[in-house]
Every structure is written in structure tokens, then in C-alpha cells.
Design a protein around this motif. Structure first.
Motif, mmCIF file in Angstrom:
data_model
loop_
_atom_site.group_PDB
_atom_site.id
_atom_site.type_symbol
_atom_site.label_atom_id
_atom_site.label_comp_id
_atom_site.label_asym_id
_atom_site.label_seq_id
_atom_site.Cartn_x
_atom_site.Cartn_y
_atom_site.Cartn_z
ATOM 1 N N GLU A 4 0.831 -1.197 0.000
ATOM 2 C CA GLU A 4 0.000 0.000 0.000
ATOM 3 C C GLU A 4 0.870 1.253 0.000
ATOM 4 O OE1 GLU A 4 -2.562 -0.182 3.366
ATOM 5 O OE2 GLU A 4 -3.820 -1.777 2.552
ATOM 6 N N THR A 31 0.775 5.536 0.777
ATOM 7 C CA THR A 31 0.051 6.613 1.445
ATOM 8 C C THR A 31 0.431 7.942 0.809
ATOM 9 O OG1 THR A 31 0.026 5.382 3.533
ATOM 10 C CG2 THR A 31 -0.410 7.742 3.634
ATOM 11 N N SER A 47 -12.905 6.970 -4.235
ATOM 12 C CA SER A 47 -13.352 5.683 -3.691
ATOM 13 C C SER A 47 -13.875 4.736 -4.765
ATOM 14 C CB SER A 47 -14.433 5.902 -2.628
ATOM 15 O OG SER A 47 -15.597 6.458 -3.211
ATOM 16 N N LYS A 91 -8.256 2.446 -0.595
ATOM 17 C CA LYS A 91 -8.265 1.881 0.764
ATOM 18 C C LYS A 91 -8.942 2.827 1.752
ATOM 19 C CE LYS A 91 -5.956 -1.797 -0.450
ATOM 20 N NZ LYS A 91 -6.587 -3.134 -0.447
ATOM 21 N N SER A 92 -8.487 4.067 1.805
ATOM 22 C CA SER A 92 -9.091 5.016 2.741
ATOM 23 C C SER A 92 -8.711 6.443 2.377
ATOM 24 C CB SER A 92 -8.649 4.715 4.185
ATOM 25 O OG SER A 92 -7.258 4.941 4.328
ATOM 26 N N VAL A 139 -3.820 3.832 -0.783
ATOM 27 C CA VAL A 139 -4.240 3.082 -1.975
ATOM 28 C C VAL A 139 -3.356 1.851 -2.136
ATOM 29 C CG1 VAL A 139 -4.971 5.218 -3.098
ATOM 30 C CG2 VAL A 139 -2.696 4.291 -3.581
ATOM 31 N N SER A 140 -3.824 0.923 -2.962
ATOM 32 C CA SER A 140 -3.023 -0.242 -3.311
ATOM 33 C C SER A 140 -1.856 0.205 -4.184
ATOM 34 C CB SER A 140 -3.891 -1.255 -4.059
ATOM 35 O OG SER A 140 -3.100 -2.304 -4.583
#
Length: 264
Positions: A76, A78, A97, A103-104, A187-188
């Protein structure tokens, strides 16, 4: 860089090395004192080839190394974002999203840019900020007028901005013209490019990225040669190829003698 262009650059550099090798093989037809000139020419040609054909490829190496890390399952990245208070955060979050690999997305803080504070104003803001909104976390007030406020997890920036704006209007009778929102997007790794492009379409560029891909890129960058060093190494390669050409006949003769010795 396109793979086809990379192949063309490598082929062009190899052609230069073949030329340097050919010059070296002319040793039997030139005075010994001119061998030094051949080595100098080989260094120059190797340096030019490295600067024009190999160096652009060399600069792409960190990104190439990062591509391998992107394909590791579970990795992941950031992305830390600084957004204008005019940004529609809800719309941005909704669009992000919907991208595969999301992811968030969390709003982590806000920053206000005021005027330069004197000692009295600095003390006042340091005392009052924490009482404006109970959802404000840690904060710092700089004499330059910059106020950084961390938000409690889950608290949205719109409410945080509204709280500060209402207080400011009540105390100073004016409105806040601009503020900055800080957000963290996770995110991935395999989808990093998609999110960077989606943000770029909105004029947003992450000010910092953390994760396996970025770490590999940073580590590779830190271990790479500088431009001048790389060009010099390319020149040395040209000299080595030239020397091989100069002594190529001796190598062939020695190899044949070796093969005869083995047969005996």
C-alpha cells in the motif's frame, strides 16, 4: 520511456562501441605513439554515447525498480495531500473511492495563514485555539501567522473550518479568505498511477508519498551515480572496448594456442 525508444538508444550506443572497437583494431597500421590518441578518442566517444543514449535510460531506472514493487500483493502507498479550502472534499473522496485499489481517505488537519503575530497575539492564539472546537487535536501557532491544527480521526474539515470561521468573525468581524486542508489517501501500490492521474486531473499533486514503491524509488535514487560520474564511467567503457580491439589479435592467437594445447 517507451521500450522501443530504449532499444534504439541501446543499439545506437552499441554501434558507437563497435566503431571504437574497430579503431582499436587498426593498431597494426598506426604508430605506437598514436595509441594514446586512440584511447582518448575512445573515452570521448564513450562519454558522448553515455550522455546521449544511456543516461536517459539510467534516469528511468528508479521508476523501473518501482514497477516491480507495485506488483507485490498487499503493498500500500500513502499519499499526503494539501488541498485548498475551496475543494469539494466530499466529491473528491467519492470519486477516488470508485477507483479500484482505494483503501481510505481521511482529513487529518487544517492550516490557516494569518498575519505576523506580535508576542501578545502569539500568546492569545496559543491560548484560545484549543477552545474553539473540541475536535481540534494538537496545534501549533507560528509567529509568521501560520496556524496548523490536527483534527481528531473521523472529524471532517468542513466542520473544523466552520468552527474557526465563526469564531474569527465573532472576534474580528471578518471572514477567513483561505485555508488549507490536509488529507491522507491510502491506496493499493498496484493502482498508484491511477490515483496520481485522477488527482492530477483535478490539479492536485501529492506533496509526499510513503510506501514500498516510493521507498524503493528513493533508495535507488540515493545509490545512483551523478550525471558527470555516469558519463565518466561510459567513457571508461569506451576505453576498455578500445583496448580489447587493440589487443584482439593477440587474444585470438592466444586462444588458438590454448585450444591446441588442450587437444594435445
Amino acid at each position: 520511456m517507451d521500450i522501443l525508444i530504449a532499444i534504439v538508444y541501446i543499439i545506437l550506443f552499441l554501434i558507437l562501441m563497435v566503431f571504437v572497437f574497430s579503431i582499436g583494431m587498426l593498431k597494426p597500421f598506426m604508430p605506437k605513439k598514436e595509441i594514446a590518441l586512440v584511447l582518448v578518442v575512445a573515452f570521448i566517444i564513450g562519454s558522448i554515447g553515455g550522455a546521449f543514449f544511456l543516461e536517459p535510460l539510467y534516469q528511468e531506472f528508479p521508476a523501473f525498480a518501482g514497477e516491480f514493487e507495485k506488483n507485490v500483493p498487499g503493498n500500500e502507498e500513502t499519499l499526503y495531500l494539501d488541498l485548498s479550502s475551496a475543494t469539494n472534499i466530499g466529491d473528491l473522496k467519492q470519486n477516488l473511492s470508485q477507483i479500484d485499489g482505494f483503501k481510505s481517505f481521511n482529513e487529518t488537519g487544517i492550516t490557516f495563514f494569518m498575519w505576523s503575530f506580535n508576542d501578545q497575539e502569539l500568546a492569545y492564539f496559543n491560548d484560545v485555539i484549543g477552545n474553539i472546537d473540541s475536535h481540534y487535536g494538537n496545534y501549533t501557532v507560528d509567529p509568521s501567522g501560520k496556524i496548523n491544527i490536527n483534527l481528531e480521526p473521523g472529524y471532517n474539515s468542513n466542520s473544523a473550518l466552520q468552527s474557526f470561521s465563526n469564531w474569527y468573525k465573532l472576534v474580528y468581524g471578518d471572514s477567513i479568505a483561505y485555508a488549507q486542508i490536509h488529507a491522507k489517501l491510502v491506496v493499493s501500490s498496484s493502482s498508484l498511477d491511477k490515483f496520481e492521474n485522477a488527482l492530477l486531473e483535478r490539479g492536485i499533486v501529492a506533496n509526499h508519498i510513503d510506501g514500498p514503491v516510493q521507498n524503493v524509488i528513493n533508495q535507488t535514487n540515493s545509490s545512483m551515480l551523478s550525471y558527470n560520474q555516469f558519463v565518466a564511467v561510459s567513457g571508461v567503457v569506451g576505453v576498455i572496448v578500445s583496448i580489447i580491439g587493440i589487443y584482439f589479435d593477440n587474444v585470438i592467437v592466444g586462444w588458438r594456442k590454448f585450444k591446441k594445447f588442450i587437444k594435445r
